[in-house]
Design an enzyme around this catalytic site. Sequence first.
Site, PDB file in Angstrom:
ATOM      1  N   SER A   1       0.834  -1.198   0.000  1.00  0.00           N
ATOM      2  CA  SER A   1       0.000   0.000   0.000  1.00  0.00           C
ATOM      3  C   SER A   1       0.872   1.252   0.000  1.00  0.00           C
ATOM      4  O   SER A   1       1.643   1.460  -0.925  1.00  0.00           O
ATOM      5  CB  SER A   1      -0.955  -0.044   1.199  1.00  0.00           C
ATOM      6  OG  SER A   1      -2.007   0.871   1.021  1.00  0.00           O
TER       7      SER A   1
ATOM      8  N   ASP B   1      -5.834  -3.307  -2.547  1.00  0.00           N
ATOM      9  CA  ASP B   1      -4.794  -3.024  -1.555  1.00  0.00           C
ATOM     10  C   ASP B   1      -4.109  -4.301  -1.054  1.00  0.00           C
ATOM     11  O   ASP B   1      -4.764  -5.231  -0.598  1.00  0.00           O
ATOM     12  CB  ASP B   1      -5.452  -2.299  -0.372  1.00  0.00           C
ATOM     13  CG  ASP B   1      -4.452  -1.640   0.551  1.00  0.00           C
ATOM     14  OD1 ASP B   1      -3.498  -2.322   0.970  1.00  0.00           O
ATOM     15  OD2 ASP B   1      -4.625  -0.452   0.868  1.00  0.00           O
TER      16      ASP B   1
END
Length: 317
Positions: free
Chosen positions: A45, A189
């Site tokens: 991320s 993500d």
Amino acid sequence: MNEDQHNKKALVISGGGSKGAFAGGVVEFLMKEKQKDYDLFLGTSTGSLMVSHLAVGMIDELKMLYTNVSQRTIFSNNPFKIKNVHGVKVISIRHSNTFWNLLNGRKTFGESKNLRKLIRANITPKMYQIIREQSKEVVVTVSNLTANEIEYKSISDCTYDDFCDWIWGSCNYVPFMSLLEKNSCQYADGGFGCLVPIREAILRGAKEVDAIILETEVNQINRMPSKNPFSLMLDVFGFMLEHVEKHNVTIGKLSAKYKDVKLNLYYTPTVLTTNSLIFDKKQMTGWWKQGFEHAKMKDLALMNDFRPDLIDKKNNS
């Protein structure tokens, strides 16, 4: 195994949205003050957004990026409404934007196409080429929702365009940000599957790992009761990610012990924010400084522990 392989060093940066600014401060201390040189850079991320700059030593440019970002820099359609209530930022849903997204057949509440542009503007083809020529290994984590698997994408296996896509996918906190659709799969993500890829660094041959974890080491807060379905969803996601992080660190510690790997963990000393999808320049500038000072203090404490002369002085006093 030659000496270089034996001493392979890895830097791992966890997910954490805006809290990535704290990680930047820690890395600035490690790479600039301590002159640490890494062979592997792994990120999830927000960590995936940082590793390319770090692999080419562009720390000042990364600092400029992380201390000047805003909601508009990330979101092309922002699903959040942020209000200041008694000096505290309170987040709620922006119904008009969310409705517009759903009306247009989008699969998420918000869109992060501006982040995609930001990635391509700041992680350039020249940087991509330099990293490959230096034989640095840069790896980003993505969650393949279609195959139900965690995937690790190395720069050495990707074209420039593909690598930018994977970084964007790794950062997309669905359903609040865009969904990456690529190779007939849907990606989101990387933190949903692996928030702190310590074990992957060890599997790739690291014998020393510095891991920056953008959470406190022990739980320091009780969440406020949710006021609406939107805030409840954020709380549920936060709960799940905290437990993914704890699981990743436990597995990482066990792998390090089994493989005789030196593992250094850098947690945040305090709770920085309860919503890391709020990007505030002033706040993030402060977190960068905090990260630098925290790493400096941790290093000083370690130095003192390993200096017998100081220990003797303590015992005699």
